[in-house]
Design an enzyme around this catalytic site. Structure first.
Site, PDB file in Angstrom:
ATOM      1  N   ARG A 102       7.769  28.866  76.770  1.00 37.10           N
ATOM      2  CA  ARG A 102       7.049  28.255  77.891  1.00 37.10           C
ATOM      3  C   ARG A 102       6.417  29.380  78.688  1.00 37.10           C
ATOM      4  NH1 ARG A 102       8.826  23.648  82.144  1.00 37.10           N
ATOM      5  NH2 ARG A 102       8.181  22.464  80.320  1.00 37.10           N
ATOM      6  N   HIS A 129       0.827  20.748  76.510  1.00 37.29           N
ATOM      7  CA  HIS A 129       2.262  20.444  76.526  1.00 37.29           C
ATOM      8  C   HIS A 129       2.560  19.503  75.354  1.00 37.29           C
ATOM      9  CE1 HIS A 129       6.227  20.262  77.951  1.00 37.29           C
ATOM     10  NE2 HIS A 129       6.086  19.654  79.106  1.00 37.29           N
ATOM     11  N   GLN A 132       5.940  17.394  75.096  1.00 34.89           N
ATOM     12  CA  GLN A 132       5.986  16.268  76.029  1.00 34.89           C
ATOM     13  C   GLN A 132       5.173  15.093  75.499  1.00 34.89           C
ATOM     14  OE1 GLN A 132       7.603  15.970  79.256  1.00 34.89           O
ATOM     15  NE2 GLN A 132       7.109  13.869  78.743  1.00 34.89           N
ATOM     16  N   ASP A 219       0.505  12.882  86.417  1.00 32.43           N
ATOM     17  CA  ASP A 219       1.290  14.124  86.460  1.00 32.43           C
ATOM     18  C   ASP A 219       1.024  14.767  87.813  1.00 32.43           C
ATOM     19  OD1 ASP A 219       2.782  16.373  85.768  1.00 32.43           O
ATOM     20  OD2 ASP A 219       1.186  17.292  84.572  1.00 32.43           O
ATOM     21  N   CYS A 259       5.630  12.690  83.049  1.00 27.67           N
ATOM     22  CA  CYS A 259       6.425  13.690  82.324  1.00 27.67           C
ATOM     23  C   CYS A 259       7.555  14.263  83.173  1.00 27.67           C
ATOM     24  CB  CYS A 259       5.527  14.801  81.814  1.00 27.67           C
ATOM     25  SG  CYS A 259       4.750  15.787  83.117  1.00 27.67           S
ATOM     26  N   ARG A 287      12.268  13.349  74.883  1.00 27.72           N
ATOM     27  CA  ARG A 287      12.025  14.781  74.657  1.00 27.72           C
ATOM     28  C   ARG A 287      13.045  15.312  73.653  1.00 27.72           C
ATOM     29  NH1 ARG A 287       9.504  17.893  78.487  1.00 27.72           N
ATOM     30  NH2 ARG A 287       9.571  19.455  76.834  1.00 27.72           N
TER      31      ARG A 287
HETATM   32  N1  NVA Z   1       1.515  19.878  84.562  1.00 23.78           N
HETATM   33  C1  NVA Z   1       2.875  20.238  84.904  1.00 23.78           C
HETATM   34  C2  NVA Z   1       3.817  19.704  83.878  1.00 23.78           C
HETATM   35  C3  NVA Z   1       5.261  19.992  84.174  1.00 23.78           C
HETATM   36  C4  NVA Z   1       6.177  19.544  83.085  1.00 23.78           C
HETATM   37  C5  NVA Z   1       2.996  21.741  85.025  1.00 23.78           C
HETATM   38  O1  NVA Z   1       2.400  22.456  84.213  1.00 23.78           O
HETATM   39  O2  NVA Z   1       3.653  22.216  85.949  1.00 23.78           O
HETATM   40  N1   CP Z   2       8.424  17.506  81.604  1.00 20.82           N
HETATM   41  C1   CP Z   2       8.894  18.764  81.518  1.00 20.82           C
HETATM   42  O1   CP Z   2       8.445  19.573  80.707  1.00 20.82           O
HETATM   43  O2   CP Z   2       9.925  19.023  82.352  1.00 20.82           O
HETATM   44  P1   CP Z   2      10.564  20.457  82.669  1.00 20.82           P
HETATM   45  O3   CP Z   2       9.501  21.256  83.388  1.00 20.82           O
HETATM   46  O4   CP Z   2      11.744  20.144  83.513  1.00 20.82           O
HETATM   47  O5   CP Z   2      10.938  21.116  81.375  1.00 20.82           O
END
Ligand code: NVA
Ligand code: CP
Length: 304
Positions: A102, A129, A132, A219, A259, A287
């Site tokens: 990540r 993502h 997800q 989101d 998500c 997930r």
């Molecule tokens: N768009 C959000 C998704 C979090 C799971 C982010 O990148 O923070």
């Molecule tokens: N939806 C998601 O990816 O959650 P986290 O940021 O908690 O991993």
């Protein structure tokens, strides 16, 4: 499939194959049927951003598959002190059987795959993502039994979620309609993929996008790394909330997905969130199953 870097790299068959396997693994888990497909294997999980779901579901999933997962925080790895990802990839490839990462730049994930010799799984970048969205597609298919022909509507920021939903939705035969402010459109690469597809519609009018939708998705307005823009974004997205008025334009009884983490009274009202909590937490559960399918597909010994 060698890696899961982005859904743009996956065929429709790859995606449906992962969803089918995810359904099977979910069934096996619910019926206490063990499936230790990754006995003796190790997954490294590199996190340069926070996580609740991704970290815990990958770690638990790997354990359930008979393997082990290692949490590798940016703060502790030499990456955090400037060691190039290209070198990290070549070192970790000699210890591990797969890496989930990540991070911010998609290029970093692509470089890991380019320099390493083991499967790389994208656990979120600024660009996409994919894990997800596999879980989202799985959850939608569980409810409707099909994906083809359903209308998915995404309201809000043209961010990593929007990018992956557009690609995953269109590849599986869904109609995809997106409402974002002009200045927050999805990534140009995703727009190039989607434009010209009669199943794709983009507008800055949330009501229009939501018309007759089977699934409404949103989101956060300020993704990880964009905290400094929080106030400006709250203004720009003020008309892009998933609330009762918006859902009135969608199909009666439409599904809502998020998500998580969710920011109540910003991108979604508390009322809509709580009324659709079962669907949203099923999505979060999925997930686990979807990522187990990804790991088995990429990391299990191939039987020819
Ligand atoms: N768009 C959000 C998704 C979090 C799971 C982010 O990148 O923070
Ligand atoms: N939806 C998601 O990816 O959650 P986290 O940021 O908690 O991993």
């Amino acid at each position: 499939m060698k890696h899961l870097l982005k859904l743009l790299d996956c065929s429709a068959d790859d995606i449906v194959g992962l969803l089918d396997l995810a359904d099977q693994l979910k069934y096996e888990k619910k019926h206490n049927i063990t499936h230790r497909h990754l006995e003796g294997k190790s997954l490294g999980m590199i996190f340069q951003k926070s996580s609740t779901r991704t970290r815990v579901s990958f770690e638990a999933g790997m354990y359930q598959l008979g393997g082990q997962a290692m949490f590798l925080s940016n703060r502790d790895l030499q990456i955090g002190r400037g060691e190039p990802v290209q070198d990290t990839a070549r070192v970790l490839s000699r210890y591990l059987d797969g890496i989930m990462i990540r991070t911010y730049a998609q290029q970093e994930v692509e470089d890991l795959a380019g320099y390493g010799t083991i499967p790389i799984i994208n656990g979120l970048t600024d660009f996409c993502h994919p894990c997800q969205v596999l879980a989202d597609l799985m959850t939608i298919r569980e409810k409707f039994a099909v994906l083809e022909g359903l209308k998915m509507c995404y309201i809000g920021d043209g961010n990593n979620m929007a990018n992956s939903l557009i690609v995953g939705g269109l590849k599986t035969g869904m109609k995809v309609s997106i409402a974002t402010p002009e200045a927050y459109r999805p990534h140009a690469e995703v727009m190039a993929f989607a434009e010209g597809n009669p199943d794709f519609f983009i507008t800055n009018d949330p009501m229009k996008a939501a018309e007759n939708a089977d699934v409404v998705i949103t989101d956060t307005w300020a993704s990880m790394g964009m905290e400094a823009e929080k106030e400006a974004r709250a203004k720009a997205f003020a008309g892009y909330q998933v609330n009762d008025d918006l859902l009135a334009a969608a199909k009666p009884g439409c599904m809502v997905q998020h998500c998580l983490p969710a920011y109540r009274e910003q991108e979604i009202t508390t009322k809509v969130f709580e009324e659709h909590a079962d669907e949203i937490f099923e999505e979060a559960e999925n997930r686990l199953h979807a990522q187990k399918a990804v790991m088995v597909t990429l990391m299990a010994e191939k039987k020819d």
